[in-house]
Scaffold this active site. Sequence first.
Site, PDB file in Angstrom:
ATOM      1  N   SER A 121       7.200  -3.293  10.399  1.00  0.00           N
ATOM      2  CA  SER A 121       6.018  -2.675   9.556  1.00  0.00           C
ATOM      3  C   SER A 121       4.694  -2.730  10.429  1.00  0.00           C
ATOM      4  O   SER A 121       4.511  -3.273  11.321  1.00  0.00           O
ATOM      5  CB  SER A 121       5.508  -3.871   8.308  1.00  0.00           C
ATOM      6  OG  SER A 121       4.456  -3.605   7.846  1.00  0.00           O
TER       7      SER A 121
ATOM      8  N   TYR B 177       4.394 -12.683   6.310  1.00  0.00           N
ATOM      9  CA  TYR B 177       5.038 -11.527   6.243  1.00  0.00           C
ATOM     10  C   TYR B 177       4.857 -10.622   7.853  1.00  0.00           C
ATOM     11  O   TYR B 177       5.632 -10.332   8.359  1.00  0.00           O
ATOM     12  CB  TYR B 177       4.775 -10.538   5.258  1.00  0.00           C
ATOM     13  CG  TYR B 177       5.460  -8.951   5.362  1.00  0.00           C
ATOM     14  CD1 TYR B 177       6.792  -8.936   4.899  1.00  0.00           C
ATOM     15  CD2 TYR B 177       4.682  -7.947   5.681  1.00  0.00           C
ATOM     16  CE1 TYR B 177       7.258  -7.723   4.898  1.00  0.00           C
ATOM     17  CE2 TYR B 177       5.193  -6.864   5.692  1.00  0.00           C
ATOM     18  CZ  TYR B 177       6.609  -6.609   5.508  1.00  0.00           C
ATOM     19  OH  TYR B 177       6.879  -5.201   5.534  1.00  0.00           O
TER      20      TYR B 177
END
Length: 210
Positions: free
Chosen positions: A153, A166
């Site tokens: 990401s 995350y």
Amino acid sequence: MADVLNFKEKRWSLKGMTALVTGGSRGIGHAIVEELAGFEVAVHTCSRNQTELDQCLQEWKNKGFKVTGSVCDVSHRDQREKLMETVSSIFHGKLNILVNNAAKRMPKAAVEYTAEDISRIMSTNFESVFHFCQLSYPLFKASRYGRIVNISSNSSVVAIPSVSAYEASKGAVNQITKNLACEWAKDNILVNAISPGLIRTSLIESGKQV
């Protein structure tokens, strides 16, 4: 549709290749399964939801795609091992492509994360990636060809509020990608990571897998 198929045939062919895509019943994973299957790759995917998986498998069958699937919660080591046993059986001990897509986001303020939250995020987003790579290694060696794509990401390299755990897990994915790329290049196993930005899928709204 015919023009699209002709374009794909002229551009390249992946016919005869095999692939495992984790978290393929929704979101980015679903699109990856369809793209690979569209290039005639035999794909196996997994989902935590049997009903959802069955619906996808039927849709793919109707499209003429060669896709199989298993129920698997990738945060559990024993389920990962069982999944790879299934993959090895279906593909006769060989594998060409692994896409580590399944992930858990869980937005929260940093001080609100519990030990259980962090363990769940890391086991889903990082530990599963590392473990699937390890489990796939002998299958790649048997194939003499391996391609691993880890879905990271863009938040792994920037700071975004409420997703600190995350982001940390995706940073770990980036690092293990570099390590394995160096270590396994001699075996004709290429390891890369893709770091997309925000992708509008149904999973973003639920805060689940992305």
